[in-house]
Design an enzyme around this catalytic site. Structure first.
Site, PDB file in Angstrom:
ATOM      1  N   PHE A   1       4.466   5.252 -13.563  1.00 16.01           N
ATOM      2  CA  PHE A   1       3.006   5.303 -13.506  1.00 16.01           C
ATOM      3  C   PHE A   1       2.577   6.340 -12.473  1.00 16.01           C
ATOM      4  O   PHE A   1       3.419   6.963 -11.808  1.00 16.01           O
ATOM      5  CB  PHE A   1       2.422   3.917 -13.168  1.00 16.01           C
ATOM      6  CG  PHE A   1       2.719   3.432 -11.769  1.00 16.01           C
ATOM      7  CD1 PHE A   1       3.952   2.902 -11.444  1.00 16.01           C
ATOM      8  CD2 PHE A   1       1.749   3.499 -10.759  1.00 16.01           C
ATOM      9  CE1 PHE A   1       4.225   2.442 -10.154  1.00 16.01           C
ATOM     10  CE2 PHE A   1       2.008   3.046  -9.470  1.00 16.01           C
ATOM     11  CZ  PHE A   1       3.250   2.514  -9.168  1.00 16.01           C
TER      12      PHE A   1
ATOM     13  N   ASP B   1       0.872  -1.168   0.000  1.00 11.33           N
ATOM     14  CA  ASP B   1       0.000   0.000   0.000  1.00 11.33           C
ATOM     15  C   ASP B   1       0.908   1.217   0.000  1.00 11.33           C
ATOM     16  O   ASP B   1       1.877   1.286   0.765  1.00 11.33           O
ATOM     17  CB  ASP B   1      -0.955   0.030   1.201  1.00 11.33           C
ATOM     18  CG  ASP B   1      -2.136   0.953   0.913  1.00 11.33           C
ATOM     19  OD1 ASP B   1      -2.909   0.648  -0.021  1.00 11.33           O
ATOM     20  OD2 ASP B   1      -2.267   1.999   1.580  1.00 11.33           O
TER      21      ASP B   1
HETATM   22  P1  ITT Z   1      -3.549  -2.308  -5.344  1.00 12.09           P
HETATM   23  O1  ITT Z   1      -4.301  -1.757  -4.156  1.00 12.09           O
HETATM   24  O2  ITT Z   1      -4.318  -3.336  -6.110  1.00 12.09           O
HETATM   25  O3  ITT Z   1      -2.170  -2.789  -4.974  1.00 12.09           O
HETATM   26  P2  ITT Z   1      -3.580   0.463  -6.214  1.00 12.09           P
HETATM   27  O4  ITT Z   1      -2.997   1.196  -7.390  1.00 12.09           O
HETATM   28  O5  ITT Z   1      -5.040   0.693  -5.913  1.00 12.09           O
HETATM   29  O6  ITT Z   1      -3.289  -1.107  -6.396  1.00 12.09           O
HETATM   30  P3  ITT Z   1      -2.858   1.718  -3.691  1.00 12.09           P
HETATM   31  O7  ITT Z   1      -4.218   1.627  -3.120  1.00 12.09           O
HETATM   32  O8  ITT Z   1      -1.679   1.362  -2.806  1.00 12.09           O
HETATM   33  O9  ITT Z   1      -2.688   0.782  -4.965  1.00 12.09           O
HETATM   34  O10 ITT Z   1      -2.662   3.177  -4.268  1.00 12.09           O
HETATM   35  C1  ITT Z   1      -1.403   3.646  -4.565  1.00 12.09           C
HETATM   36  C2  ITT Z   1      -1.507   4.825  -5.509  1.00 12.09           C
HETATM   37  O11 ITT Z   1      -0.448   5.738  -5.176  1.00 12.09           O
HETATM   38  C3  ITT Z   1      -1.246   4.388  -6.935  1.00 12.09           C
HETATM   39  O12 ITT Z   1      -2.434   4.067  -7.628  1.00 12.09           O
HETATM   40  C4  ITT Z   1      -0.545   5.610  -7.528  1.00 12.09           C
HETATM   41  O13 ITT Z   1      -1.478   6.590  -7.917  1.00 12.09           O
HETATM   42  C5  ITT Z   1       0.242   6.143  -6.320  1.00 12.09           C
HETATM   43  N1  ITT Z   1       1.596   5.551  -6.310  1.00 12.09           N
HETATM   44  C6  ITT Z   1       2.083   4.593  -5.461  1.00 12.09           C
HETATM   45  N2  ITT Z   1       3.339   4.263  -5.777  1.00 12.09           N
HETATM   46  C7  ITT Z   1       3.674   5.017  -6.842  1.00 12.09           C
HETATM   47  C8  ITT Z   1       4.820   5.130  -7.632  1.00 12.09           C
HETATM   48  O14 ITT Z   1       5.887   4.363  -7.438  1.00 12.09           O
HETATM   49  N3  ITT Z   1       4.811   6.019  -8.636  1.00 12.09           N
HETATM   50  C9  ITT Z   1       3.747   6.790  -8.867  1.00 12.09           C
HETATM   51  N4  ITT Z   1       2.609   6.743  -8.194  1.00 12.09           N
HETATM   52  C10 ITT Z   1       2.558   5.857  -7.168  1.00 12.09           C
END
Ligand code: ITT
Length: 193
Positions: free
Chosen positions: A149, A71
Site C-alpha cells: 500500500f 505511526d
Molecule cells: P492510522 O493513523 O489510522 O493508523 P494512517 O494511514 O493515517 O492510519 P499514518 O498517519 O501513520 O497512518 O500515516 C502513514 C502513511 O505513511 C500511510 O498512510 C502511508 O502513506 C505511508 N506508509 C506507512 N507505512 C507504509 C508502508 O509499509 N508502505 C507504504 N506506505 C507506508
C-alpha cells in the site's frame, strides 16, 4: 505474556501486516472496531512517537485493554526528511506515488536514498512504551508492483520495490516488522521469559 492486543488504526493494511507479523509469535490483534472503539483522534504531534501515543491513548482510554498504535511514514533524504509524519496527508490516497515521483524527477539516482520509519506505541495499565523500526532503501523512477500500500510501489529495497515483494518478504525487512519484533521482545522480557 500478553497474547491479545488492540490496534488503534483506521488503516486496514497496517492491521493486516501487524497480524501477519505477530500471529506467528502467538499474539492476536483485534481491530479497534472489534474492541468497541471507533477513534480518529487529531494527529497533531510533530514526531512519529507523539502521534503513535496520541492514537494508542485514545483507544486505550475507551477499551482498557493492552493497545498498540503505529505511526509511520516515508522520509526522503533529498527532501530533508519529507513527507515524514505528514506522509498520509502528502497527497490524496492513491496519488502519493505519482506526486512523489514528479517532485523527485530531477534528483539523480545516487541522491534518492530514503527510509520508511515506524514507531509503535504500546499502552497497558503499567504505562506507555514506544518502539522504533526503520527500513532504508531508495526511491525509484517509476511505480512497480501491486502488493502492499501507500508508497510501496516506489520504494526500492535492493532490486525490488516493496510492492513487488510477497507479504512475508516485506514483513521480514520492513520498518513495521522491526518495530513489532521489538515490541515482542519487550513483552517477553517484562514477563521474565
Ligand atoms: P492510522 O493513523 O489510522 O493508523 P494512517 O494511514 O493515517 O492510519 P499514518 O498517519 O501513520 O497512518 O500515516 C502513514 C502513511 O505513511 C500511510 O498512510 C502511508 O502513506 C505511508 N506508509 C506507512 N507505512 C507504509 C508502508 O509499509 N508502505 C507504504 N506506505 C507506508
Amino acid at each position: 505474556m500478553i497474547n491479545k492486543l488492540v490496534m488503534a488504526t483506521n488503516n486496514a493494511n497496517k492491521l493486516r501486516e501487524a497480524r501477519e507479523i505477530l500471529a506467528p509469535l502467538g499474539i492476536e490483534v483485534l481491530s479497534q472496531r472489534e474492541a468497541g472503539a471507533d477513534c480518529e483522534p487529531d494527529e497533531n504531534g510533530v514526531t512519529f512517537a507523539e502521534n503513535a501515543v496520541i492514537k494508542a491513548k485514545a483507544v486505550y482510554d475507551t477499551v482498557h485493554m493492552p493497545t498498540i498504535a503505529d505511526d509511520s511514514g516515508l522520509c526522503v533524504d533529498a527532501l530533508d526528511g519529507r513527507p515524514g509524519v505528514y506522509s498520509a496527508r502528502y497527497a490524496p490516497k492513491g496519488q502519493e506515488c505519482a506526486k512523489l515521483l514528479d517532485e523527485m524527477k530531477d534528483i539523480p539516482d545516487d541522491e534518492r536514498s530514503a527510509a520508511f520509519c515506524c514507531t509503535i506505541a504500546y499502552i497497558d495499565e503499567n504505562g506507555t512504551h514506544t518502539m522504533n523500526g526503520e527500513c532504508r532503501g531508495k526511491i525509484g523512477f517509476e511505480q512497480r508492483g501491486t502488493n502492499g500500500f501507500g508508497y510501496d510501489p516506489v520504494f526500492l529495497y535492493g532490486e525490488k520495490t516493496l510492492a513487488e515483494m510477497s507479504a512475508d518478504e516485506k514483513n521480514d525487512i520492513s520498518h513495521r516488522g522491526a518495530a513489532l519484533r521489538c515490541l515482542y521482545q519487550f513483552l517477553k522480557e517484562r514477563n521474565g521469559d
